[in-house]
Scaffold this motif. Structure first.
Motif, PDB file in Angstrom:
ATOM      1  N   ASP A 132       9.642  25.685  -2.243  1.00  0.00           N
ATOM      2  CA  ASP A 132       9.545  24.369  -2.873  1.00  0.00           C
ATOM      3  C   ASP A 132       8.632  23.486  -2.028  1.00  0.00           C
ATOM      4  OD1 ASP A 132       9.824  22.140  -4.369  1.00  0.00           O
ATOM      5  OD2 ASP A 132      11.932  21.769  -3.865  1.00  0.00           O
ATOM      6  N   THR A 133       7.334  23.773  -2.079  1.00  0.00           N
ATOM      7  CA  THR A 133       6.391  23.082  -1.202  1.00  0.00           C
ATOM      8  C   THR A 133       6.191  21.626  -1.587  1.00  0.00           C
ATOM      9  OG1 THR A 133       4.583  23.915  -2.589  1.00  0.00           O
ATOM     10  CG2 THR A 133       5.159  25.196  -0.630  1.00  0.00           C
ATOM     11  N   ASP A 134       6.425  21.269  -2.844  1.00  0.00           N
ATOM     12  CA  ASP A 134       6.243  19.879  -3.260  1.00  0.00           C
ATOM     13  C   ASP A 134       7.250  18.961  -2.592  1.00  0.00           C
ATOM     14  OD1 ASP A 134       4.103  20.501  -4.876  1.00  0.00           O
ATOM     15  OD2 ASP A 134       5.332  20.808  -6.664  1.00  0.00           O
ATOM     16  N   ALA A 135       8.447  19.471  -2.320  1.00  0.00           N
ATOM     17  CA  ALA A 135       9.502  18.649  -1.721  1.00  0.00           C
ATOM     18  C   ALA A 135       9.465  18.662  -0.201  1.00  0.00           C
ATOM     19  CB  ALA A 135      10.868  19.132  -2.209  1.00  0.00           C
ATOM     20  N   ALA A 136       8.735  19.608   0.395  1.00  0.00           N
ATOM     21  CA  ALA A 136       8.720  19.743   1.852  1.00  0.00           C
ATOM     22  C   ALA A 136       7.990  18.566   2.501  1.00  0.00           C
ATOM     23  CB  ALA A 136       8.049  21.048   2.242  1.00  0.00           C
ATOM     24  N   ILE A 137       8.443  18.194   3.691  1.00  0.00           N
ATOM     25  CA  ILE A 137       7.783  17.147   4.468  1.00  0.00           C
ATOM     26  C   ILE A 137       6.795  17.823   5.419  1.00  0.00           C
ATOM     27  CG2 ILE A 137       8.094  15.323   6.175  1.00  0.00           C
ATOM     28  CD1 ILE A 137      10.901  14.915   5.034  1.00  0.00           C
ATOM     29  N   HIS A 139       0.830  -1.206   0.000  1.00  0.00           N
ATOM     30  CA  HIS A 139       0.000   0.000   0.000  1.00  0.00           C
ATOM     31  C   HIS A 139       0.868   1.260   0.000  1.00  0.00           C
ATOM     32  CE1 HIS A 139      -3.738   2.267   1.087  1.00  0.00           C
ATOM     33  NE2 HIS A 139      -2.854   3.088   1.640  1.00  0.00           N
ATOM     34  N   THR A 140       1.904   1.274   0.840  1.00  0.00           N
ATOM     35  CA  THR A 140       2.770   2.459   0.914  1.00  0.00           C
ATOM     36  C   THR A 140       3.563   2.655  -0.374  1.00  0.00           C
ATOM     37  OG1 THR A 140       4.551   1.176   1.952  1.00  0.00           O
ATOM     38  CG2 THR A 140       3.001   2.282   3.421  1.00  0.00           C
ATOM     39  N   GLU A 141       3.854   1.580  -1.060  1.00  0.00           N
ATOM     40  CA  GLU A 141       4.551   1.708  -2.347  1.00  0.00           C
ATOM     41  C   GLU A 141       3.652   2.365  -3.387  1.00  0.00           C
ATOM     42  OE1 GLU A 141       5.661  -2.299  -3.162  1.00  0.00           O
ATOM     43  OE2 GLU A 141       7.258  -2.344  -1.656  1.00  0.00           O
ATOM     44  N   LYS A 142       2.355   2.170  -3.249  1.00  0.00           N
ATOM     45  CA  LYS A 142       1.395   2.739  -4.204  1.00  0.00           C
ATOM     46  C   LYS A 142       0.966   4.153  -3.823  1.00  0.00           C
ATOM     47  CE  LYS A 142      -3.183   1.771  -6.258  1.00  0.00           C
ATOM     48  NZ  LYS A 142      -2.762   1.819  -7.667  1.00  0.00           N
ATOM     49  N   TYR A 143       0.728   4.379  -2.525  1.00  0.00           N
ATOM     50  CA  TYR A 143       0.137   5.649  -2.085  1.00  0.00           C
ATOM     51  C   TYR A 143       1.071   6.524  -1.255  1.00  0.00           C
ATOM     52  CZ  TYR A 143      -4.235   3.399  -3.502  1.00  0.00           C
ATOM     53  OH  TYR A 143      -5.209   2.764  -4.220  1.00  0.00           O
ATOM     54  N   GLY A 144       2.244   6.014  -0.897  1.00  0.00           N
ATOM     55  CA  GLY A 144       3.168   6.798  -0.081  1.00  0.00           C
ATOM     56  C   GLY A 144       3.127   6.380   1.380  1.00  0.00           C
ATOM     57  N   GLU A 145       4.226   6.611   2.059  1.00  0.00           N
ATOM     58  CA  GLU A 145       4.381   6.215   3.461  1.00  0.00           C
ATOM     59  C   GLU A 145       3.767   7.253   4.385  1.00  0.00           C
ATOM     60  OE1 GLU A 145       4.892   3.633   5.721  1.00  0.00           O
ATOM     61  OE2 GLU A 145       6.907   3.286   4.935  1.00  0.00           O
ATOM     62  N   LEU A 170       3.094  21.239  10.544  1.00  0.00           N
ATOM     63  CA  LEU A 170       4.521  21.579  10.562  1.00  0.00           C
ATOM     64  C   LEU A 170       5.180  21.219   9.232  1.00  0.00           C
ATOM     65  CD1 LEU A 170       3.933  19.683  13.507  1.00  0.00           C
ATOM     66  CD2 LEU A 170       5.615  21.411  14.124  1.00  0.00           C
ATOM     67  N   GLN A 171       6.248  21.941   8.941  1.00  0.00           N
ATOM     68  CA  GLN A 171       6.989  21.708   7.697  1.00  0.00           C
ATOM     69  C   GLN A 171       8.463  21.558   8.010  1.00  0.00           C
ATOM     70  OE1 GLN A 171       6.219  24.036   3.924  1.00  0.00           O
ATOM     71  NE2 GLN A 171       8.267  24.798   4.378  1.00  0.00           N
ATOM     72  N   SER A 172       9.101  20.618   7.333  1.00  0.00           N
ATOM     73  CA  SER A 172      10.545  20.463   7.500  1.00  0.00           C
ATOM     74  C   SER A 172      11.230  21.739   7.046  1.00  0.00           C
ATOM     75  CB  SER A 172      11.032  19.271   6.687  1.00  0.00           C
ATOM     76  OG  SER A 172      10.558  19.339   5.350  1.00  0.00           O
ATOM     77  N   PRO A 173      12.258  22.181   7.758  1.00  0.00           N
ATOM     78  CA  PRO A 173      12.881  23.471   7.464  1.00  0.00           C
ATOM     79  C   PRO A 173      13.727  23.428   6.192  1.00  0.00           C
ATOM     80  CG  PRO A 173      14.087  22.333   9.182  1.00  0.00           C
ATOM     81  CD  PRO A 173      12.878  21.495   8.901  1.00  0.00           C
ATOM     82  N   GLY A 174      13.927  24.631   5.618  1.00  0.00           N
ATOM     83  CA  GLY A 174      14.879  24.783   4.532  1.00  0.00           C
ATOM     84  C   GLY A 174      14.329  24.604   3.133  1.00  0.00           C
ATOM     85  N   TRP A 175      13.002  24.370   3.014  1.00  0.00           N
ATOM     86  CA  TRP A 175      12.459  24.130   1.679  1.00  0.00           C
ATOM     87  C   TRP A 175      11.992  25.404   1.000  1.00  0.00           C
ATOM     88  CZ3 TRP A 175      13.555  19.613  -0.313  1.00  0.00           C
ATOM     89  CH2 TRP A 175      13.783  18.531   0.534  1.00  0.00           C
ATOM     90  N   SER A 183       5.468  11.666   7.062  1.00  0.00           N
ATOM     91  CA  SER A 183       5.997  10.687   6.111  1.00  0.00           C
ATOM     92  C   SER A 183       7.430  10.289   6.473  1.00  0.00           C
ATOM     93  CB  SER A 183       5.965  11.251   4.687  1.00  0.00           C
ATOM     94  OG  SER A 183       6.711  12.454   4.612  1.00  0.00           O
ATOM     95  N   ASP A 184       7.994  10.931   7.483  1.00  0.00           N
ATOM     96  CA  ASP A 184       9.363  10.659   7.927  1.00  0.00           C
ATOM     97  C   ASP A 184       9.321  10.177   9.377  1.00  0.00           C
ATOM     98  OD1 ASP A 184      12.001  10.925   9.025  1.00  0.00           O
ATOM     99  OD2 ASP A 184      12.531  12.277   7.395  1.00  0.00           O
ATOM    100  N   LYS A 185       9.721   8.920   9.616  1.00  0.00           N
ATOM    101  CA  LYS A 185       9.643   8.358  10.961  1.00  0.00           C
ATOM    102  C   LYS A 185      10.547   9.103  11.948  1.00  0.00           C
ATOM    103  CE  LYS A 185       9.683   4.006  13.504  1.00  0.00           C
ATOM    104  NZ  LYS A 185      10.380   4.557  14.664  1.00  0.00           N
ATOM    105  N   THR A 186      11.676   9.614  11.473  1.00  0.00           N
ATOM    106  CA  THR A 186      12.574  10.364  12.359  1.00  0.00           C
ATOM    107  C   THR A 186      11.861  11.589  12.921  1.00  0.00           C
ATOM    108  OG1 THR A 186      14.472   9.654  11.036  1.00  0.00           O
ATOM    109  CG2 THR A 186      14.813  11.516  12.513  1.00  0.00           C
ATOM    110  N   ILE A 187      11.076  12.255  12.072  1.00  0.00           N
ATOM    111  CA  ILE A 187      10.321  13.433  12.519  1.00  0.00           C
ATOM    112  C   ILE A 187       9.219  13.014  13.486  1.00  0.00           C
ATOM    113  CG2 ILE A 187       8.805  15.311  11.765  1.00  0.00           C
ATOM    114  CD1 ILE A 187      10.399  15.391   9.150  1.00  0.00           C
ATOM    115  N   THR A 188       8.549  11.910  13.176  1.00  0.00           N
ATOM    116  CA  THR A 188       7.505  11.409  14.073  1.00  0.00           C
ATOM    117  C   THR A 188       8.071  11.156  15.465  1.00  0.00           C
ATOM    118  OG1 THR A 188       6.411  10.329  12.203  1.00  0.00           O
ATOM    119  CG2 THR A 188       5.751   9.626  14.389  1.00  0.00           C
TER     120      THR A 188
END
Length: 579
Positions: free
Chosen positions: A440-445, A376-382, A432-437, A467-472
């Motif tokens: 470029d909102t498409d690439a932001a987490i 499922h995650t391969e099709k729709y994203g993690e 929340l958004q990962s810093p530094g993007w 989508s990033d376990k480290t952030i979670t």
């Protein structure tokens, strides 16, 4: 029943404790909406001590707030006035044919089986679960759902041995569980049963059988956030349920939105609220406290993060039921992460039908749920999601919400706060958004953090997704640190040793690290010393009084609650204070 009879209502009474789904079925299919309503007395997925009244309307709908508030208000008035309650004699009512016993099980089982046949799921289930080794465990958790799944499968002609019943005996103490809650903490200890009986997965229901919070297989526990996303994919792609809406509560993962967004171009999926800021934000009590105003951040982009292809509702199935009525469309899936969902036009959650649909999805894929989720995650994203249930005294329980609303931070755990808002004393949420993007909102987490105060227990529920376990993990730790600091600070305001003992008993230690526990009990000891000075007692006398309250004097339910989380609070206190 005797009270209803005394007020002129004829009563049909179930021969045995029956699941909520059977009650809703009876109101809709047997009474055809002509009954005054249906009542179920149950603690549901809550502690046994919180036995409650569950009311369904004449058409099976969950009673809305206007009805439950009226019931609560009238009940409180009766309790305060303590009048003599008139009750009718059951034997007399039975002789008058105004009180009759009914067998809900037999007709409900046949009705569920017929529904599965109507969706051509009988063949799918039979082909898969009739094969050697294709069996699963149904854990009834000693609740009223015991026996229903095997009976439905037998009705479909599926061998009885394909369903292994666990904890299907009647037990008023639910096998000494604190509560029968089909979630990770209560299912993981049964992992060894999977290998013992050769089962593909294990599923469970709560006390009244309306929830099926998650499933267990050899890879671990799959929670309902993931299940709802997988089920949405199954009902739309696998069963072809087009022109069906998808509904979730505000605390449920947006993983299900990812499915709808991906499929909406290929399938007819109504998305009536996608172009709107979700209704939760528009509530009159909701406070928007921060919207990032950097020049490189577009306001429309931030607002778009509160627009969802799914219909988003408040927490509580009555709001899901209301949304289904509002749009007058069947649901491909409509649910909440706390363990309940429904399909089609069924107005209330039904954990027994839910397990049948989950079993059908697994049969369609032909593999265990852990592997289904991976594909499922391969099709729709993690999407990584976490929910923490943390016991906390009332003051810090609400202070974590109110203080964050009063002074919303610019960042949490290194993640930039794009949005902060919520309702005082109830919830606070952050996007929340990962810093530094930059632009470029498409690439932001994008990550989400929500903290709610339970309305029935001394619990904070913390929901995190990214989508990033480290952030979670980082957001989880930041939230825990903030709440634990508030709990430690709260110790200093205890008025006396009774108050202090109550705050200790209300504090969950499970999510406290060793240094934090040491800090907490140091604060407790300091407060006891201060109380001893104020009362003219020796500190050890205060220590002993609180020890008594946390052991021999402790309420059984509080003690069981701590034990359920692998904590002996009296022993923990003794070790920290006296050794």
């Amino acid at each position: 029943a005797r009270v209803f009879l005394a007020r002129g209502f004829p009563v049909r009474f179930a021969e045995e404790p029956s699941p909520t789904g059977a009650l809703v079925y009876w109101l809709r299919e047997e009474e055809h909406g002509k009954a005054a309503g249906g009542e179920n007395m149950t603690p549901s997925h809550n502690p046994l001590s919180t036995q409650g009244q569950r009311w369904n309307l004449e058409n099976g709908d969950v009673a809305p707030t206007s009805v439950t508030d009226r019931i609560e208000r009238e009940a409180n008035i009766i309790c305060m006035r303590d009048p003599t309650i008139e009750k009718h004699d059951l034997k007399q009512a039975e002789s008058e044919n105004r009180f009759t016993y009914i067998n809900m099980r037999e007709k409900y089982v046949a009705w569920v089986a017929d529904f599965l046949r109507s969706q051509r799921l009988d063949t799918l289930l039979k082909d898969f679960y009739s094969k050697p080794g294709h069996r699963f465990i149904h854990n009834a958790m000693n609740g009223v759902a015991r026996g229903y799944i095997p009976e439905i499968f037998e009705n479909l002609g599926i061998p009885a041995e394909s369903v292994f019943p666990m904890d299907s005996e009647k037990d008023n103490l639910l096998g000494l569980r604190f509560y029968a809650n089909p979630e990770e903490q209560w299912l993981l200890p049964t992992m060894d049963r999977l290998k013992q009986v050769g089962a593909i997965f294990e599923c469970a229901n709560d006390t009244d059988g309306d929830r099926c919070g998650g499933i267990l297989d050899e890879t671990g526990f799959t929670n309902l956030n993931k299940l709802l996303a997988m089920l949405c994919d199954f009902t739309i792609r696998g069963l072809g349920w087009e022109n069906h809406i998808v509904i979730r509560t505000g605390t449920t993962s947006t993983a299900i939105d990812d499915v709808v967004q991906a499929l909406v171009g290929e399938y007819n999926i109504p998305t009536p609220e996608w172009d709107q800021i979700n209704s939760l934000v528009q509530h009159p009590f909701y406070n928007i406290k921060r919207i990032a105003d950097d020049t490189d951040t577009d306001l429309n982009y931030i607002l778009s993060l509160h627009k969802f292809p799914c219909i988003d509702t408040e927490v509580g199935f009555k709001y899901i039921s209301s949304a289904m009525k509002k749009y007058d469309l069947p649901a491909a899936i409509a649910g909440e992460e706390s363990g309940g969902f429904t399909i089609k036009r069924f107005p209330d959650k039904d954990g027994i039908i839910g397990i049948c649909i989950i079993a059908s999805m697994i049969a369609w894929h032909g593999k265990p749920p852990g592997k289904i989720w991976k594909e499922h995650t391969e099709k729709y994203g993690e999407k990584h999601d976490v929910r923490l249930d943390i016991w906390a005294p009332n003051t810090p329980k609400e202070k974590i919400i109110n203080s964050w609303l009063d002074n919303p931070p610019e960042s949490i755990a290194g993640q930039k706060v794009l949005w902060a808002g919520g309702t005082y004393h109830d919830k606070v949420e952050f996007v929340l958004q990962s810093p530094g993007w930059g632009a470029d909102t498409d690439a932001a987490i994008i990550s989400r953090l929500l903290v709610r105060a339970s309305g029935t227990e001394e619990i904070n529920r913390i929901y995190i997704e990214s989508s990033d376990k480290t952030i979670t993990d980082a957001l989880k730790q930041a939230s825990l640190d903030r709440l634990n600091n508030l709990i430690i600070e709260d110790v200093n305001s205890a008025a006396n040793h009774f108050d202090l003992a109550d705050r200790i008993a209300s504090t969950g230690m499970t999510f406290m690290t060793e240094p934090t526990r040491k800090q907490y009990f140091n604060a407790v000891k300091q407060r006891m010393n201060t109380l001893a000075t104020e009362t003219g007692e020796k500190p050890v006398e205060i220590y002993r009084k609180i020890l008594h309250l946390l052991t021999l004097g402790m309420d059984r339910d509080v003690n069981v609650r701590h034990a359920a989380w692998d904590i002996d609070i009296g022993a923990e206190y003794y070790r920290r204070i006296f050794r």
